[in-house]
Design an enzyme around this catalytic site. Structure first.
Site, mmCIF file in Angstrom:
data_model
loop_
_atom_site.group_PDB
_atom_site.id
_atom_site.type_symbol
_atom_site.label_atom_id
_atom_site.label_comp_id
_atom_site.label_asym_id
_atom_site.label_seq_id
_atom_site.Cartn_x
_atom_site.Cartn_y
_atom_site.Cartn_z
ATOM 1 N N HIS A 155 12.449 -29.841 27.171
ATOM 2 C CA HIS A 155 13.191 -30.411 26.530
ATOM 3 C C HIS A 155 14.403 -30.633 27.409
ATOM 4 C CE1 HIS A 155 14.809 -33.550 22.625
ATOM 5 N NE2 HIS A 155 15.598 -32.724 22.934
ATOM 6 N N ARG A 174 17.334 -34.981 32.701
ATOM 7 C CA ARG A 174 16.064 -35.877 32.737
ATOM 8 C C ARG A 174 15.249 -35.387 34.072
ATOM 9 N NH1 ARG A 174 13.763 -36.528 27.566
ATOM 10 N NH2 ARG A 174 13.041 -38.139 29.046
ATOM 11 N N GLU A 218 21.401 -33.283 18.577
ATOM 12 C CA GLU A 218 21.266 -31.999 19.039
ATOM 13 C C GLU A 218 21.823 -30.871 19.238
ATOM 14 O OE1 GLU A 218 18.739 -33.430 22.388
ATOM 15 O OE2 GLU A 218 17.567 -34.757 21.755
ATOM 16 N N TYR A 220 13.202 -33.514 15.759
ATOM 17 C CA TYR A 220 12.438 -34.813 16.016
ATOM 18 C C TYR A 220 12.221 -35.309 14.652
ATOM 19 C CZ TYR A 220 10.536 -32.113 20.004
ATOM 20 O OH TYR A 220 10.565 -31.899 21.605
ATOM 21 N N ARG A 267 8.031 -30.039 34.540
ATOM 22 C CA ARG A 267 7.319 -29.849 33.972
ATOM 23 C C ARG A 267 6.269 -30.240 35.269
ATOM 24 N NH1 ARG A 267 10.490 -34.828 29.444
ATOM 25 N NH2 ARG A 267 10.204 -33.192 28.196
ATOM 26 N N ASN A 323 4.696 -29.067 26.934
ATOM 27 C CA ASN A 323 5.877 -29.443 28.655
ATOM 28 C C ASN A 323 6.825 -29.096 28.411
ATOM 29 O OD1 ASN A 323 6.906 -30.670 26.464
ATOM 30 N ND2 ASN A 323 6.846 -33.244 27.422
ATOM 31 N N PHE A 369 2.153 -37.622 16.935
ATOM 32 C CA PHE A 369 1.811 -36.807 17.329
ATOM 33 C C PHE A 369 2.743 -35.678 16.395
ATOM 34 C CE2 PHE A 369 3.989 -38.709 20.568
ATOM 35 C CZ PHE A 369 5.996 -38.121 19.968
ATOM 36 N N LYS A 374 10.652 -24.020 25.538
ATOM 37 C CA LYS A 374 9.528 -25.162 23.881
ATOM 38 C C LYS A 374 8.590 -23.293 24.131
ATOM 39 C CE LYS A 374 9.986 -29.611 24.219
ATOM 40 N NZ LYS A 374 8.289 -31.322 24.375
#
Ligand code: IDP
Ligand code: MG
Length: 138
Positions: A115, A85, A126, A49, A102, A112, A57, A9
């Site tokens: 993704h 993950r 995605e 998203y 993270r 964070n 948010f 990100k």
């Protein structure tokens, strides 16, 4: 073999840890089979998203995701979705396990650093959002 979509990100690119993050994937047995550095428009981020559009948010998240360059990659390996993950850590860095990306790099629950797709269905959507078939080589 499974594939998943990973993003470094804007905060990760700003922190200059592209290599460090990619290295963690490689050290954990995932292969980078597609990769590019791009900048999303606000509407690109909203499309990516879209599942979160009702969340409070959403506006802030899509501003963040479009404020600077990102690095997008397809990772391949056994259980790539779950493994990625695990390497990433919990959404909130305060809850992320030691040694996760993270925990080590995230600023807060929004900024964070990474993704990762959370299911085979989201990985499929995605990956196609960013790459065509010619851009992914096994
Ligand atoms: P994930 O990235 O760990 O899968 P999601 O719940 O899918 O987490 O949320 C997507 C992204 O939205 C998060 O990575 C984070 O950037 C942002 N986000 C999630 N929860 C919050 C929040 O409570 N406040 C601000 N941003 C959030
Ligand atoms: Mg998610």
């Amino acid at each position: 073999m499974e594939r998943t979509l990973s993003i470094i990100k804007p905060d990760g690119v700003e922190k200059n840890v592209i290599g460090e993050v990619l290295s963690r994937f490689e050290k954990n047995g995932l292969r980078v089979v597609a990769l590019k550095r791009i900048q999303l428009s606000k509407s690109d981020a909203e499309g990516f998203y879209a599942v979160h559009k009702e969340r409070p948010f959403f506006g802030s998240l899509t501003d963040f995701m479009s404020r600077g360059p990102i690095v997008v990659q397809v990772l391949e390996g056994d259980n790539a979705i779950a493994k990625n993950r695990e390497i990433m850590g919990a959404t909130n860095p305060e809850e992320a396990a030691e040694g996760t990306i993270r925990k080590d790099f995230a600023t807060n629950i929004e900024e964070n650093t990474v993704h990762g797709s959370d299911s085979p269905e989201s990985a499929d959507f995605e990956i196609k959002y960013f790459f065509n078939a010619l851009e992914i080589t096994g």
